[in-house]
Design a protein around this motif. Structure first.
Motif, short mmCIF file in Angstrom:
data_model
loop_
_atom_site.label_atom_id
_atom_site.label_comp_id
_atom_site.label_asym_id
_atom_site.label_seq_id
_atom_site.Cartn_x
_atom_site.Cartn_y
_atom_site.Cartn_z
N GLY A 34 33.25 36.59 41.66
CA GLY A 34 33.52 37.31 42.90
C GLY A 34 33.93 38.74 42.66
O GLY A 34 34.56 39.07 41.66
N GLY A 35 33.58 39.61 43.60
CA GLY A 35 33.92 41.01 43.46
C GLY A 35 34.71 41.53 44.64
O GLY A 35 35.34 40.77 45.38
N ARG A 36 34.64 42.85 44.82
CA ARG A 36 35.40 43.51 45.88
C ARG A 36 35.09 42.92 47.25
O ARG A 36 35.95 42.82 48.12
N GLY A 37 33.86 42.47 47.43
CA GLY A 37 33.44 41.91 48.72
C GLY A 37 34.21 40.67 49.14
O GLY A 37 34.20 40.29 50.31
N GLY B 299 34.54 33.63 37.55
CA GLY B 299 34.89 34.94 37.00
C GLY B 299 35.06 35.94 38.12
O GLY B 299 34.99 35.60 39.30
N ALA B 300 35.28 37.19 37.73
CA ALA B 300 35.51 38.23 38.72
C ALA B 300 35.11 39.59 38.17
O ALA B 300 35.00 39.78 36.96
N SER B 301 34.90 40.53 39.08
CA SER B 301 34.63 41.89 38.64
C SER B 301 35.96 42.61 38.45
O SER B 301 37.01 42.13 38.88
N ARG B 302 35.90 43.78 37.83
CA ARG B 302 37.12 44.56 37.63
C ARG B 302 37.79 44.87 38.96
O ARG B 302 39.02 44.83 39.07
N GLY C 55 44.25 42.83 42.49
CA GLY C 55 45.23 41.76 42.44
C GLY C 55 44.75 40.45 43.04
O GLY C 55 45.54 39.53 43.26
N MET C 56 43.43 40.32 43.28
CA MET C 56 42.92 39.08 43.88
C MET C 56 43.01 37.93 42.89
O MET C 56 43.24 36.78 43.27
N VAL C 57 42.74 38.25 41.62
CA VAL C 57 42.71 37.20 40.59
C VAL C 57 43.27 37.78 39.29
O VAL C 57 43.35 39.00 39.14
N PRO C 58 43.69 36.91 38.35
CA PRO C 58 44.27 37.43 37.10
C PRO C 58 43.23 38.04 36.16
O PRO C 58 42.03 37.79 36.29
N ASN C 59 43.71 38.83 35.19
CA ASN C 59 42.84 39.63 34.33
C ASN C 59 41.91 38.81 33.45
O ASN C 59 40.84 39.28 33.05
N ASP C 60 42.30 37.56 33.14
CA ASP C 60 41.46 36.79 32.22
C ASP C 60 40.15 36.36 32.86
O ASP C 60 39.28 35.83 32.18
N GLN D 164 38.19 38.59 34.31
CA GLN D 164 37.33 39.77 34.41
C GLN D 164 36.12 39.68 33.50
O GLN D 164 36.22 39.45 32.30
N ILE D 165 34.97 39.92 34.08
CA ILE D 165 33.71 39.95 33.35
C ILE D 165 33.24 41.40 33.32
O ILE D 165 33.20 42.05 34.36
N GLY D 166 32.92 41.91 32.14
CA GLY D 166 32.45 43.28 32.10
C GLY D 166 32.58 43.90 30.73
O GLY D 166 33.00 43.23 29.79
#
Lengths: 256, 333
Positions: free
Chosen positions: B224-227, B249-252, B258-263, B265-267
């Motif tokens: 998931g991302g900013r959307g 996973g998630a985007s930066r 702060g939606m999800v924790p740093n671990d 992050q995909i990128g």
């Protein structure tokens, strides 16, 4: 108590630019291409400036290793709040084999000469994606490291650092002096304001060569080729969820 | 579809090479089990040819050493157990690696690319005065490696002129070695020279706990991302992931917000993965995000903006409101 900070920054192709491979397939086109300060280094400079604003640091020296054009990068750091600069000049044609091993030797030498308490770098440069310089600099100095830092606090004995690691966050403590590297979420860098850009022109920048620091620039690698990555076949738009689900099922994807 | 450049072909090409190679694989573990990234590193080490040895350093190495010794193709497992290795601090582990290197004179030191190996191996390289080679995706011969630069937008083949190669290996480029069938000898690792001053101390960690498949090895990943707008909204991705047996996973942008924790992050500077299926939801597809997932076999994008760059890499693109589309996909898949 107030600390002396050495911040490293690198001039790289701007993060938003679509890079092109040179016809000789030995590098990437850099001429006429927009360059900026490596984003992670902006965060490093910002953190140093904040340490100064919190009166934990007394002087910020910004260093760059790069071609003559890298002078812009130093000026940006000075405009953000660094006090003086050191430009270690590397000829443009040597940049391709100029690597963290060389930079770390320069930084270690300067850290000793300038008697700094903290060397602050960006976690990685977005061109070579190495993520090595801070660790190597710390090793050469035999100093502790706090790399991939997302939070840095001063303690009585030194520093407490929260780091971003694969599984989440890790907290460590180090004594000083130490080498740190900034990760994405350490801070949000400020934009240099026009008055500060003007003030920065008066700040002192010293030029030198790696040889002046006794650093050997001999390349450790030979670039065999630089090529485009494999191109994905063009995909298709699906009309609706039913269409998507059907196509996924076709490919063997369905509920577990 | 294109095939990942080096999986099997890399292995075949390089088995011919390198008689007198002697490689040390730095094992990553949690004092209970091997971290899977090490198994990919062992495959890469075997591709170099020559002897493959492993180093297990930690506070409680018994189980891990046993597991490592059962991987096929390992000559010996060096074990260094010490309370001082709590937190696997690089300042404490560097001397152990140096002692092993000084005794056995390995030609290559290899580890799976991870926060752990990135923190430690460059320290060792600096001591040995060699230039480390990070995140390789291929091995051409004992001196020549392939890695990406510019967030994966260029592929560089380089020849190392250093006498010892210190290499981290992108796990998506090498199959994991299988555990079982091997019986390597266990040996105490040479003691570290001198006394390491206490300049750093591990305080603790906050690791995300999840029952879901680990991002590095999941066959399917929903991201998931900013959307997504809020962390709570990620629950619809978790529902879809549960149905697919997927990792999340998630985007930066999502992590920064702060939606999800740093671990998650995909990128480019987060996790770099290549699952069978990657579903990007509300992710625009910035260069730095693509760096983390563009080697996925099948990419699906759901985004209400038809101009979003993600559609340039997706195999199947759905221009739709994710808040309607995702629950519908979950229902129908």
């Amino acid at each position: 108590m107030a600390l002396k900070v050495l911040v490293g920054c690198k001039r790289v192709i701007d993060y938003a630019v679509k890079i092109r491979i040179k016809p000789d397939k030995l590098g990437v086109v850099t001429e006429g291409v927009k360059h900026s300060m490596n984003p992670f280094d902006e965060i490093a400079v910002e953190e140093a400036v904040r340490l100064k604003e919190r009166k934990l640091a007394k002087e910020i020296i910004v260093v760059t290793c790069g071609p003559p054009q890298a002078a812009e990068t130093i000026r940006t750091a000075l405009a953000m709040g660094a006090d003086r600069g050191i430009h270690v000049e590397i000829p443009l044609d040597q940049m391709d084999t100029f690597q963290p091993i060389h930079v770390s030797k320069v930084l270690a030498k300067l850290a000793e000469q300038e008697k700094v308490d903290i060397v602050m770098l960006g976690k990685l440069a977005i061109d070579d994606d190495s993520n090595q310089t801070a660790q190597m600099t710390a090793s050469l100095l035999n100093w502790p490291q706090g790399v991939f830092a997302s939070k840095i606090d001063k303690t009585d004995a030194g520093l407490e650092i929260i780091r971003e690691v694969d599984g989440g966050l890790e907290t460590i403590r180090t004594t000083l002096p130490a080498v740190l590297s900034a990760d994405l979420r350490l801070n949000e860098p400020r934009y240099a304001t026009l008055p500060n850009i003007m003030k920065a022109k008066k700040k002192k920048v010293v030029k030198m060569k790696p040889a002046d620091l006794g650093v050997d620039m001999a390349p450790r690698i030979q670039v065999v080729s630089v090529e485009d990555p494999p191109v994905r076949e063009a995909g298709q738009t699906v009309s609706d969820v039913d269409d998507l689900v059907a196509k996924l099922k076709d490919k063997g994807f369905s509920s577990a | 579809m294109f095939s990942t450049p080096t999986k099997l072909s890399g292995l075949v090409n390089t088995l011919r090479f390198a008689r007198n190679q002697s490689t040390l694989v730095l094992v990553e573990h949690n004092n209970e089990k091997i971290n899977p990234v090490t198994l990919n590193a062992i495959t890469a080490a075997r591709a170099l040819g020559g002897e493959v040895n492993c180093l297990v350093a930690g506070t409680s190495c018994g189980d891990v050493a046993k597991e490592v010794s059962s991987v096929e193709g390992i000559s010996k497992v060096l074990v260094a157990e010490d309370a001082a290795f709590e937190g696997f601090m690089p300042e404490k582990l560097t001397p152990i690696l140096m002692a092993s290197q000084n005794q056995f004179k390995f030609t290559h030191i290899i580890a799976g690319a991870s926060a752990f190996s990135r923190g430690l191996l460059p320290r060792v390289a600096a001591q040995l005065d060699v230039s480390p080679i990070s995140d390789i995706i291929g091995i051409k011969d004992k001196d020549t490696f392939v890695r990406t630069i510019y967030a994966g937008n260029a592929i560089m083949t380089l020849k190392s002129m250093d006498p010892v190669k210190i290499v981290t290996v992108r796990t998506t480029a090498f199959e994991p070695a299988t555990v079982g069938g091997g019986s390597a000898a266990l040996e105490a690792a040479p003691a570290a020279a001198g006394d390491t001053a206490d300049v750093s101390q591990w305080v603790g960690q906050e690791l995300s706990k999840s029952e879901r498949p680990d991002l590095g090895s999941a066959k399917v990943v929903v991201s998931g991302g900013r959307g997504m707008k809020t962390g709570d909204n990620f629950s619809m991705l978790y529902d879809l992931a549960d149905k697919l047996g997927a990792g999340v996973g998630a985007s930066r942008a999502a992590v920064d917000a702060g939606m999800v924790p740093n671990d998650m992050q995909i990128g480019q500077t987060g996790k770099i993965i290549a699952p069978e299926l990657y579903i990007a939801v509300g992710i625009s597809g910035a260069i730095q995000h693509l760096a983390g997932m563009k080697d996925s076999k099948v990419i699906v994008a759901v985004n209400k903006d038809p101009e979003a760059p993600i559609f340039q890499v997706s195999d199947f693109g759905l221009v739709a409101d994710l808040f309607k589309a995702v629950p519908e996909i979950t229902e129908k898949i």
